[in-house]
Design an enzyme around this catalytic site. Sequence first.
Site, short mmCIF file in Angstrom:
data_model
loop_
_atom_site.label_atom_id
_atom_site.label_comp_id
_atom_site.label_asym_id
_atom_site.label_seq_id
_atom_site.Cartn_x
_atom_site.Cartn_y
_atom_site.Cartn_z
N GLU A 152 -10.58 -4.38 7.25
CA GLU A 152 -9.45 -4.95 6.52
C GLU A 152 -9.88 -5.33 5.11
O GLU A 152 -10.74 -6.18 4.92
CB GLU A 152 -8.91 -6.23 7.20
N GLU A 204 -9.86 -9.57 15.29
CA GLU A 204 -10.75 -10.62 14.78
C GLU A 204 -11.26 -11.56 15.86
O GLU A 204 -11.72 -12.66 15.57
CB GLU A 204 -10.06 -11.41 13.65
#
Length: 942
Positions: free
Chosen positions: A527, A434
């Site tokens: 995700e 991320e």
Amino acid sequence: MAAAAAAAVGKRVLDTGWLAARSTEVSLTGEKLTTTDPPAADPDPTAPWMHAAVPGTVLGTLLKNKLIPDPFYGLNNESIIDIAKSGREHYTFWFFTTFHCAPAGHQHVSLNFRGINYSAEVYLNGHKEVLPKGMFRRHTLDITDVLHPDGKNLLAVLVHPPDHPGAIPPQGGQGGDHEIGKDVATQYVEGWDWICPIRGRICTLENTSSWLSDCTLKIQVSAEIEGNICLVEHLQSYEISVPPDSVLEYTIPPLFFYKPNLWWPNGMGTQSLYNVEISVDVNGFGESDSWSHYFGFRKIESTIDDSTGGRIFKVNGEPVFIRGGNWILSDGLLRLTRKRYMTDIKFHADMNFNMLRCWGGGLAERPDFYHFCDLYGLMVWQEFWITGDVDGRGIPISNPNGPLDHDLFLLCARDTVKLLRNHASLALWVGGNEQVPPIDINKALKNDLKLHPMFESNHTTNGSGKYLSQDPTDPSKYLDGTRVYVQGSMWDGFANGKGDFTDGPYEIQYPESFFKDSFYRYGFNPEVGNVGVPVAATIRATMPSEGWSIPIFKKRIDGYIKEVPNPIWDYHKYIPYSKPGKVHDQIELYGHPSDLDDFCEKAQLVNYVQYRALLEGWTSFMWTKFTGVLIWKTQNPWTGLRGQFYDHLLDQTAGFYGCRCAAEPIHVQLNLDSYFIEVVNTTADELLNVAVEISVWDLDGASPYYRVTEKIAVPPKKVQRVMEMAYPKMKNPKPVYFLLLKLLKLSDNQVLSRNFYWLHLPGKDYKLLEPYRQKQIPLKIDSKISISGSEYKVRMSIENMSKKPEKANYISTMNLADANGSNRTGEEATAHEGHGSGLWRKIRRGLSITRSDNNIRTVEVNGADSGVAFFLHFSVHTSEPSYSQDVYKDTRILPVHYSDNFFSLIPGEKMAIDMSFEAPLGSTPRVILKGWNYHLDHAVTI
């Protein structure tokens, strides 16, 4: 005293006989410990020395010696002192062992450590060597000159935690100092939202607990004379001269294979692997050293898809629709074994997954992990150790420029690439989780991991498959050169591709939401998460009785339910089955749960529905909108209560089998938004001469709707809409009903895909299933067994003996071992002679047992009702009682590999379930069947 015989050439793993002691409790120096004052081999309980778990962690060693409680049980973790309060010295430990090695005059011996966190001093026979810092780096020491002539050697290693362990913020959350580049992320957190803070904080690899991994000896003949190097691969050899006392880098000429079998991802073909062996021979002395490695012939390409914006992967030129998961690590205390890795990876293959993302907050795993990914066809997305705690966020504020030591980070990254790059399953390098690495690290990784021109996706071939041009660049000059590097998990074809937080969501959904075009906007979601409560036996095995209370269901004024878990569930990161204001409680749909068993049984129903819908929804948009999805997450490295398909004890949830169903290469499904039946073909071949059998069943055992479609064809890598499921729009449909879809091959009625749904009309719920539990459905169970030592293979064939309606010719036999998908436990189980008598016995009333001539045992369960045998599931146990003096004992034998579980049978239908497991020594295994409307707990004792 005569000199010891020369050591045999080869490698020896030093993984037994280790002792450990806290450094503050040992007054002797390393020189003394490895010369005149070694610890006793079997230390006194009052001594500071104890038997150590190597490879493993300090916490693992303390737990092995019962000096700390199991941190994964209940709230035990809270009683273990944190390094921020104890100081680094408390977790600084000595490790000690002895080994026998006496090399001859022409031999060299090296001592290798695959990983030490964080730094260490090595003492061997009184000689000291300081190892540089860093968890993700290997260490090699030439110890030839310090070995004892008699072969008796003493080794001690003083292992230090990271220099800046940080502290857990009182309010929790992410934050603290960060050591990643000195080497790995040391994230000092009150856990992520899925794990508690392990006191060594080793679970997310941001660890301060010391660990010692994979210590080996390698003995080889030194090149003090001219020698010949002979590499043999498919009878090809090369000879070169090596000058004395020199190091030679040699590029092996191309090896030629005639039409080798290719390696394919799971669900696309066979995982063909070849064992490459390289040996070094020295004239007059024989073999000096050897190396072998399994590898596969395949080409993996990855680009951004023009039409969807998602990242697309191609293997051997074929696009792969990615359906996989995010991998944390196998065990939070790093009790990592080859057997557990095999189970972990096989579980993912059994779910028909084709990719695992090694998340950036986790490990660069041990080689065994990647070996089994090679073997079972799981492509690996390997992430480096940049996580969300290295950008100035958190309390206390984390380092805004990533790891403190950038050079060390890059050293570890490069060594990791060298360690893993020969694995066929490795598909992708990613800079961080991320976020991207700091500018200098990212630039270096992009340069180090640039593609060789031969592996660029635009490299063309002629009609024969040969390259039109051969790039002269030496491939050995590339650190890898065969795989793409992407700077971050939400960049360049993942999420929105720009690094914004556009992955997720991570909570309960309405099942039909996954099929809506508005659910997710981007082509590849790295995700997306959901619920994951395990079965009730796992709750009882991992928590004291005060943890067995189920959540309180508080109904809000707007009608939504807020679940309030008990403190132990909250500590274990329970995620609710409701989302007040957005999603009504999905467990309450089945009726208010009465106790732990009822709650967990209903949770399994929801688990199955949620994860099947997630993957079917994504697959419904295959190639038209999506190129792939990775579920957050597939398993837990501790006894957590969210986001898992099997628990830390290795028992599967129903979500496991929901995924297995949905991710079949060839699949029939119901679009829960449009209510159209769809056929999915992810293969490279056109699907011809097939039809869909559709049958609806009510709670009375009748079939109010039955149809077989006309012959259909499905192009390769396409989703074909077949027809609308008309029953809900018919006159007087039942409020709750069952739907069975079968994709049939018309030439022989072979079932290519089977999919069973329980559904309710719009605005209704599943509460009518509560009285359905009282139905007594007659069953017939045939069983065959194969036993080899402690290994058991069992085939259970279950038939619903209810009378089926006469108006339709149903396809009633279904052998799951013959269905498409990754069924690796489906070998025919054959009962051995000599195991016939006494294998099966009646343990409850309501059974009649017969014996056939071919060693098949038949159990008939009497029942007067007709209908669907709903949500049946097997488990395997020892013969011990579950309670002894009111103390719960977990009698399950784990792991067990099932070809399917949590299944249902319509009247007249028969299904074969294969299971394989290893029974504990001296135990008597029992196979137990339970179900929604099957409560007799019938057990077959083997």
